[in-house]
Design an enzyme around this catalytic site. Structure first.
Site, mmCIF file in Angstrom:
data_model
loop_
_atom_site.group_PDB
_atom_site.id
_atom_site.type_symbol
_atom_site.label_atom_id
_atom_site.label_comp_id
_atom_site.label_asym_id
_atom_site.label_seq_id
_atom_site.Cartn_x
_atom_site.Cartn_y
_atom_site.Cartn_z
ATOM 1 N N ASP A 105 0.884 -1.251 -0.002
ATOM 2 C CA ASP A 105 0.095 0.015 0.088
ATOM 3 C C ASP A 105 0.786 1.243 -0.057
ATOM 4 O O ASP A 105 0.526 2.099 -0.744
ATOM 5 C CB ASP A 105 -0.946 -0.002 1.271
ATOM 6 C CG ASP A 105 -1.742 -1.215 1.223
ATOM 7 O OD1 ASP A 105 -1.790 -1.816 0.364
ATOM 8 O OD2 ASP A 105 -2.692 -1.117 2.154
ATOM 9 N N GLU B 25 1.901 -9.657 11.388
ATOM 10 C CA GLU B 25 1.742 -9.537 10.021
ATOM 11 C C GLU B 25 2.980 -8.979 9.409
ATOM 12 O O GLU B 25 3.557 -9.364 8.329
ATOM 13 C CB GLU B 25 0.748 -8.197 10.140
ATOM 14 C CG GLU B 25 0.566 -7.870 8.739
ATOM 15 C CD GLU B 25 -0.782 -6.639 8.420
ATOM 16 O OE1 GLU B 25 -1.030 -5.909 9.803
ATOM 17 O OE2 GLU B 25 -0.822 -6.202 7.503
HETATM 18 C C1 DGY Z 1 -5.740 -2.254 4.202
HETATM 19 O O1 DGY Z 1 -6.761 -1.969 4.583
HETATM 20 O O2 DGY Z 1 -4.864 -1.792 4.817
HETATM 21 C C2 DGY Z 1 -5.667 -3.174 3.258
HETATM 22 O O3 DGY Z 1 -4.219 -3.270 2.870
HETATM 23 C C3 DGY Z 1 -6.241 -2.627 1.833
HETATM 24 O O4 DGY Z 1 -6.247 -3.752 1.097
#
Ligand code: DGY
Length: 415
Positions: A159, A382
């Site tokens: 992201d 994560e």
């Molecule tokens: C989040 O919500 O951070 C996800 O990566 C979007 O897919």
């Protein structure tokens, strides 16, 4: 019976199982995510083969008529996550987002089939045409000089990587309106994307919705159409895998060798000669990102050797106690805890490591060993701070558990 970390990892998958699909982690991500789900299937295949296939079948049940497989399938209503299906406004077979995610599922279908071809044959045969239609969708709508592009940072899964800082700066989100982020109520703000990034994420969702998620319309004057090594290398690898699978099953593989040649040319178009690395290229103005990310090192996974990339690999592996950081620690943009601006991700390590091992490069086993130590000493979070291994983001995380079971554990059965 599994013991110790293997058993903990299996428990995480079982606990995150919502019946037919697995959430990445409770709270922060309450739906089915595309590549998370593929990695979950890989983990399940170590101890419950039927459940592994079900995961992938549920994912492909959400495939759109045009072949796209969404990045999120919203199987339930959950106000704890933003943006939900009402913001996306999509029309697929079930509530979903309007973008896709890195196409790792084809590679994973082949791996799971190889682990048990007798159990897998009928199920792989049913998934094969769906995988082809999904790949064809990328080739039709996301290709630029053979490289595969993203239309939203969420599409790459990476992201907030510095790779898109240039393209993101072109977006003026002044009319985005008020919205209520939920991610920072689950996880420390300092480990998540900034407000600056989120405004642009939501602006891009609003644009897609306004255009009815019509790919032809979305392609016109798109301010964000960025050629990405993650997409290019994973699609290339996955296309090779489903070609091999299709041949094993005597399915129709016409045209796939040509697609592969096109993707190989696309991968080479991402070689930044000044940087001596695979890099992100902004198709709107042709600018390089000038970033060395962990996605830059997926070339071996895609079947492409590179001495230049190997030099960066050695340098960066020496810089980080727990490699491989998602952004070069020598860069001023490196932030060791902020999501994709520095942290180490286990599933990226697996893909990079597998590629290196396939080429007989010793850095592959080094990376596997580092991933094993990271999870053994710091748990199933994560992502991790590469400087000291401290856990970051969501906890009891599906793909970290899956990577442990399928790759990092000394007991993993590796296909
Ligand atoms: C989040 O919500 O951070 C996800 O990566 C979007 O897919």
């Amino acid at each position: 019976m599994a013991t110790g970390l293997d058993s903990q990892a299996q428990d995480i998958l079982r606990t995150n199982d919502r019946g037919g699909y697995t959430v990445p982690t409770a709270g922060l991500y309450p739906y089915q995510w595309n590549w998370d789900s593929a990695f979950a299937a890989l983990g399940f295949a170590q101890f419950d083969m039927d459940r592994a296939w079900v995961e992938l079948e549920t994912l492909f049940a959400g495939q759109w008529d045009d072949g796209m497989v969404p990045h999120i399938l919203h199987h339930v209503v959950n106000p704890g996550y933003f943006p939900g299906p009402e913001v996306w406004g999509c029309n697929g077979p079930s509530p979903s987002s309007g973008i896709s995610q890195p196409p790792v599922a084809g590679t994973i279908v082949r791996k799971i089939y190889d682990l048990d071809p007798v159990v897998g044959e009928a199920r792989a045969r049913r998934l094969f045409p769906k995988l082809r239609r999904w790949h064809d969708w990328f080739l039709k709508w996301r290709s630029h000089e053979g490289a595969i592009c993203i239309t939203h940072p969420w599409e790459s899964g990476r992201d907030n990587t510095p790779d898109w800082d240039g393209a993101m700066a072109r977006i003026d989100p002044k009319d985005v309106g008020e919205y209520d982020r939920r991610d920072t109520s689950h996880v420390d703000n300092a480990m998540r994307p900034t407000r600056y990034d989120y405004d642009r994420y939501i602006w891009l969702v609003q644009r897609g919705r306004r255009l009815g998620w019509d790919q032809a319309q979305m392609a016109e004057d798109n301010p964000f159409f960025v050629a990405d090594p993650t997409m290019t290398f994973t699609l290339l690898r996955s296309h090779r895998d489903i070609l091999a699978l299709g041949e094993a099953l005597s399915e129709d593989v016409a045209g796939m060798a040509d697609d592969i040649a096109q993707l190989e040319a696309g991968a080479e178009s991402l070689w930044n000669n000044d940087l001596q690395s695979y890099d992100v290229r902004d198709t709107v103005n042709g600018a390089w990102a000038n970033c060395i990310s962990n996605a830059s090192f997926l070339n071996w996974y895609a079947g492409i050797p590179s001495d230049g990339q190997a030099k960066h690999l050695d340098r960066i592996m020496d810089l980080a106690k727990y490699p491989l950081p998602s952004h070069d620690p020598a860069s001023p943009k490196f932030e060791p805890k902020r999501y994709w601006r520095g942290p180490t991700w286990s599933m990226m390590n697996m893909m990079i490591g597998e590629g290196l091992i396939a080429f007989g490069l010793p850095q592959g086993e080094r990376l596997r060993d580092a991933t094993m130590r990271l999870i053994r000493d710091h748990g199933f979070s994560e992502y991790f701070d590469p400087t000291d291994g401290s856990p970051a983001g969501g906890q009891s995380f599906t793909w970290t558990a899956a990577i442990w079971l399928a790759w990092a554990s000394p007991n993993a059965r590796r296909a």
